[in-house]
Design an enzyme around this catalytic site. Structure first.
Site, PDB file in Angstrom:
ATOM      1  CB  ALA A  63      -1.037   0.025   1.335  1.00 43.38           C
ATOM      2  N   GLY A 108       0.559  -4.945   0.654  1.00 47.00           N
ATOM      3  CA  GLY A 108      -0.310  -5.186  -0.270  1.00 47.00           C
ATOM      4  C   GLY A 108       0.031  -5.786  -1.541  1.00 47.00           C
ATOM      5  CD  GLU A 111      -2.555  -7.854   2.206  1.00 45.34           C
ATOM      6  OE1 GLU A 111      -2.170  -6.369   1.924  1.00 45.34           O
ATOM      7  OE2 GLU A 111      -3.212  -7.960   3.317  1.00 45.34           O
ATOM      8  CD  GLU A 131       1.004  -5.259   5.843  1.00 43.60           C
ATOM      9  OE1 GLU A 131       1.961  -6.246   6.364  1.00 43.60           O
ATOM     10  OE2 GLU A 131       0.301  -5.576   4.991  1.00 43.60           O
TER      11      GLU A 131
END
Ligand code: DAK
Length: 257
Positions: A63, A108, A111, A131
């Site tokens: 992200a 992300g 992911e 994270e």
């Protein structure tokens, strides 16, 4: 455009192209991915989707951290739901997808790769869910898909320590199927995909659904799902063709029907 979608032979190829931020997922990029996946679902003549990152350093560094600050809880919640919904689209595409991981796949980015059907990576690939180092936890499906793929104990270690995993270890723990030299990644992706793309697309979709949806169900319900989907497969014209071709000792000619 930060997301490029092209047709390469019988494949669609989605490339994250934001190299100055190591292909990080801003909310804008997530939206573009969602639109590109809708396009893939509607494309004719596509037998599998590749996902990769532009350049040779990163698949996707996660992200966009710079965008995550100073947001209300409601905005954060919507952000998590957006990421989850976009990656769920990938999971539910009518064709299988292969993440071609060409460098860092963090947060992300990992992911995204986890929502693909298969993963191949380059020798310089590094995977991680870091994270916790930011005081966060994964929000785009990592806490759910990673343990399903590599097991609870390994996933907990990666998520709670933020430790990253290099290509060889990723292969050893089942996170990726193959490790490939960078310059051969796309060709390796085609070869891997052609191991199944010659079969009937609807039948492949039934198989994928039986396995993937079944993983979320108790075994009795999973077996019921299998009974329903295997019966549906049996009713396709391609099943008729496959069994007839066997009897006639010739190669099947599937029509995706
Ligand atoms: N976001 C934004 N920019 C990034 C970035 C990222 N994730 N990763 C790298 N960049 C930018 C860097 O800031 C740098 O930009 P400039 O400073 O040049 O402007 C440029 O990309 C090149 O990066 P580096 O200079 O750092 O390159 P290095 O080779 O030295 O290091 C690295 C590469 C991948 C080791 C390093 O960049 C790195 O550690 N990046 C961060 C990786 C990371 O922590 N990713 C996980 C992010 S968290 C949510 C909840 C949670 C989440 C999302 C939503 N909701 C509730 C909504 C969390 C998701 C995550 O993915």
């Amino acid at each position: 455009m930060t997301v490029k979608l092209e047709k390469i032979e019988e494949f669609a190829c989605l490339t994250l192209d934001r190299q100055d931020a190591l292909n990080a997922l801003s909310f804008f990029v997530l939206d573009e991915i969602g639109q590109a996946l809708d396009e893939v679902a509607a494309m004719q003549g596509v037998r599998a989707l590749f996902i990769t990152g532009a350049g040779n350093k990163a698949f996707c560094a996660g992200a966009d951290i710079k965008e995550l600050r100073n947001r209300s809880l409601v905005q954060q919640r919507r952000g998590a739901e957006l990421g989850q919904a976009v990656f769920a689209k990938l999971d539910r595409l009518p064709v299988a997808s292969l993440a071609l991981v060409n460098g860092y796949a963090f947060g992300g980015g990992l992911e995204f790769a986890l929502a693909a059907t298969f993963r191949l990576c380059t020798t310089n690939a590094v995977f991680g869910l870091p994270e916790v180092k930011l005081g966060l936890i994964p929000g785009y499906g990592g806490t759910q898909r990673l343990p399903r793929l590599i097991g609870e104990a390994r996933a907990l270690e990666m998520i709670m320590t933020g430790r990253s995993v290099k290509a060889d270890e990723a292969q050893q723990i089942g996170l990726v199927h193959r490790v490939i030299e960078h310059e051969n990644l796309l060709e390796a992706g085609k070869t891997f995909a052609r191991g199944f793309t010659g079969y009937s697309l609807p039948v492949l979709e039934f198989a994928r659904r039986a396995v993937q949806r079944g993983m979320d169900l108790p075994i009795e319900q999973g077996l019921q799902l299998e009974a329903e989907l295997s019966t549906l497969a049996y009713r396709t014209k391609d099943a008729e063709e496959g069994m007839q071709a066997f009897e006639e000792k010739r190669k099947s000619e599937f029509q995706d029907e």
